[in-house]
Design a protein around this motif. Structure first.
Motif, PDB file in Angstrom:
ATOM      1  N   LYS A 236     -24.448  98.033 104.378  1.00  0.00           N
ATOM      2  CA  LYS A 236     -24.460  99.451 104.719  1.00  0.00           C
ATOM      3  C   LYS A 236     -23.597 100.290 103.792  1.00  0.00           C
ATOM      4  CE  LYS A 236     -26.599 101.085 108.498  1.00  0.00           C
ATOM      5  NZ  LYS A 236     -27.354 102.348 108.548  1.00  0.00           N
TER       6      LYS A 236
ATOM      7  N   LYS B  82     -20.505 100.691 110.907  1.00  0.00           N
ATOM      8  CA  LYS B  82     -21.450 101.565 110.218  1.00  0.00           C
ATOM      9  C   LYS B  82     -22.755 101.735 110.985  1.00  0.00           C
ATOM     10  CE  LYS B  82     -20.638 103.212 105.957  1.00  0.00           C
ATOM     11  NZ  LYS B  82     -20.975 104.563 105.488  1.00  0.00           N
ATOM     12  N   TYR B  83     -23.022 100.853 111.902  1.00  0.00           N
ATOM     13  CA  TYR B  83     -24.284 100.904 112.625  1.00  0.00           C
ATOM     14  C   TYR B  83     -24.158 101.677 113.935  1.00  0.00           C
ATOM     15  CZ  TYR B  83     -25.929  97.426 109.305  1.00  0.00           C
ATOM     16  OH  TYR B  83     -26.285  96.782 108.157  1.00  0.00           O
TER      17      TYR B  83
ATOM     18  N   SER C 160     -23.198 105.299 115.659  1.00  0.00           N
ATOM     19  CA  SER C 160     -22.946 106.710 115.391  1.00  0.00           C
ATOM     20  C   SER C 160     -22.105 107.311 116.503  1.00  0.00           C
ATOM     21  CB  SER C 160     -24.253 107.479 115.272  1.00  0.00           C
ATOM     22  OG  SER C 160     -24.759 107.761 116.560  1.00  0.00           O
ATOM     23  N   LEU C 161     -21.532 108.462 116.222  1.00  0.00           N
ATOM     24  CA  LEU C 161     -20.728 109.132 117.238  1.00  0.00           C
ATOM     25  C   LEU C 161     -21.576 109.524 118.435  1.00  0.00           C
ATOM     26  CD1 LEU C 161     -18.423 111.171 114.900  1.00  0.00           C
ATOM     27  CD2 LEU C 161     -17.755 109.362 116.469  1.00  0.00           C
TER      28      LEU C 161
ATOM     29  N   ASP D 105     -23.940 107.689 119.628  1.00  0.00           N
ATOM     30  CA  ASP D 105     -23.991 106.462 120.420  1.00  0.00           C
ATOM     31  C   ASP D 105     -22.732 106.327 121.268  1.00  0.00           C
ATOM     32  OD1 ASP D 105     -26.364 105.786 119.150  1.00  0.00           O
ATOM     33  OD2 ASP D 105     -25.352 104.681 117.555  1.00  0.00           O
TER      34      ASP D 105
ATOM     35  N   LYS E 141     -20.961 114.408 121.802  1.00  0.00           N
ATOM     36  CA  LYS E 141     -20.450 114.195 120.461  1.00  0.00           C
ATOM     37  C   LYS E 141     -19.165 114.978 120.171  1.00  0.00           C
ATOM     38  CE  LYS E 141     -23.398 115.966 117.891  1.00  0.00           C
ATOM     39  NZ  LYS E 141     -24.385 116.527 116.955  1.00  0.00           N
TER      40      LYS E 141
ATOM     41  N   LYS F  12     -14.079 109.653 112.972  1.00  0.00           N
ATOM     42  CA  LYS F  12     -14.652 108.396 113.424  1.00  0.00           C
ATOM     43  C   LYS F  12     -13.721 107.238 113.068  1.00  0.00           C
ATOM     44  CE  LYS F  12     -18.771 105.513 113.027  1.00  0.00           C
ATOM     45  NZ  LYS F  12     -19.871 105.118 112.127  1.00  0.00           N
TER      46      LYS F  12
END
Lengths: 195, 195, 195, 195
Positions: free
Chosen positions: C20, D20-21, D23-24, D26, D35, D45
DNA sequence: CATGAATGAGATTTCATTCAT
DNA sequence: TATGAATGAAATCTCATTCAT
């Protein structure tokens, strides 16, 4: 080609609203591409700003040379610059807009940039300096040739003229009419005229 | 009390960085309260801006009266305003800051506001008009009393002076020194002086 | 040719930073072509990853055969693999890098892939299985020939060795020195040694 | 409260998929807020990641103490940690999830972080060191009390155990069954046992 | 084969504003 | 009055992918 499109579109919008009030979507729309496309040519919004200002200043500085090194008399040149606002007219032409369409605010953009983007300050100062120099050279010539009185300090005079030009931008429409600009120019000439 | 604190804190920051570069958190911090608290006194950030500018202009306009209706001669007054930048000094005093601490940018804020907040334009124009009026009145007096030459148009002259003042703000530090301001003032006096 | 260039360049970067954290621009740059060119050889970034991992595993598996089917004793082979980290050395050689230049992170890439790309899991498992098999075969031989004690389960032992190798990758530099690896190997030998 | 919710939600997702997989969006969804709300508690983050890892390590380190300073024999403790994967079980409990729901990947997250976020490396190293220390202390005690053989280096042994634990994470499900873990543990005991 | 322009989805981040307490 | 939690819209930026040339 596209890069110049973006540069000009950005310049137009920055002059119109100021840097912070223009989004990349706005610029992309004006340039006829999409947001992401801008990043093909520029690394960041700030880089767009820098490029746009350098683009403008490059042309401005060539224009100063052209204006002040022509064979016309000082009076005519100052009339062109102060009363007729030649630089403003030139900017409109450069950006491909008709004067009525937009109301540019060069001074506002410069002041925003000066406060918040230190790395472009140098270029702005250089631009001011070149403008002063061009006027000053012309004034000295005119003094030598007896066109204007020669007992004034040409450097201070050049700055005074620059200051007046900058100051005009801050005025509202009522105080910035062709007639009033002409009267200001007349007053200035009363000062310069060799009696 | 708190409202005035907020107003002044906001004014300080707006003048320092420009409206868009100041967040409500910044203002709250500067005023010693929290973000939410601002909404007890103001309906929006824009309202803070309006209040702050009206606050500033109210005092500016009183200051113009004071400056131009005093018994001093025109030369002294213009020296104070142009060469010594009295309005800038006064702003610092009003906001409780020492000159070295911050570098205010009045012209930048005004231009930002003019471009993007139409509803405050009226007040800015009025402020300009009042300033012109104050100068003009003083100039007329001086003409009548033979202090300056009387064959110039006092209105156009007043605007020329306002334009110079506004234009000074746009200059970088190299072109805005006490010495250069004094020389500009001398040039202006060459124009006004009754010989 | 170009495809192998891209594969190796990608592998180098993936091992270095993780999938990534590597963009196609990075890979293209490392491979000496441009982003678009990659799509002539690969349908997607994920396909680049698969190809790169298959490329690596193909060579790894051949290497396992070579290592464990040679005539050397078990002790020597385990020394090579555990204490001297032969597979790491081999990877560097494969990718054309000198060991000091980069610090590869094989375990990290595998774990990233295991979590997020189910379709490559099969290959990883197969790779593990082949490695185990190679060790196990060698261990059985050594037991028969009385080189090591024969009352241990060779399958479980093989997995234990694989586990140790994988685990080494997760350790920081302080816990993964040549000396400590040698001591771990000695301990392992205490277990295997026929007394 | 909310901050801890976010921390735990983030930890859960990071362990599940990698930094990296996730997201905020999520994280926000998992924590039951939006968010933007995350930025009320965290500056970025990356700060969420740091907080989450420190949170985990704080509890891990307390857990190490608890595990290795209890009065149980070494064999029982190692069984708990290696064969029963107590740390994994504890992590599930800490994050409020049942084991079947998710498949955590602690080693993968650590390796991703080690490669790409140098500022957390120190904490990871400290965590490894503390874990080693706890094992080593227990091993020394057991040697003194004749529970295990005393002619092995306790430091190297501790690292061997840590290495095995880390290595287990990289294995697929076929090589990481309760039975195989038990056999690995038996092998290890063959090494430690005082005969 | 290969390039470079362009897209579009999605990520992180900012911030004025609202509202329960 | 004032706080602090939370929202939601919008901004900047990244990047895999497509495609005309």
């Amino acid at each position: 080609m596209t890069k110049e499109n973006i540069t000009i579109a950005a310049l137009r919008l920055f002059l119109l609203r100021g840097y912070k009030y223009v989004s990349l979507v706005d610029i992309a729309g004006e340039a006829g591409i999409t947001k992401g496309g801008i990043y093909h040519y520029f690394g960041s919004k700030e880089e767009v700003l820098c490029t746009a200002l350098h683009y403008l200043f490059d042309r401005f500085e060539a224009k100063y040379q052209e204006l002040f090194s022509c064979s016309q008399g000082v009076r005519e040149i100052l009339d062109t610059v102060i009363a007729e606002r030649e630089m403003e007219r030139y900017t409109y032409q450069l950006l491909g807009i008709r004067k009525g369409d937009y109301r540019l605010n060069f001074a506002g953009l410069i002041l925003e940039v000066i406060q918040n983007f230190p790395e472009i300050q140098g270029r702005i100062d250089r631009n001011h300096a070149l403008f002063c120099q061009a006027i000053e050279t012309k004034l000295k010539q005119a003094m030598e040739q007896g066109e204007i009185r020669s007992d004034l300090d040409s450097h201070a005079l050049a700055i005074l003229i620059l200051t007046m030009l900058n100051g005009q931008n801050s005025l509202g429409e009522q105080l910035n009419t062709p007639l009033l600009r002409k009267q200001m120019m007349d007053n200035l000439w009363q000062l310069l005229d060799r009696k």
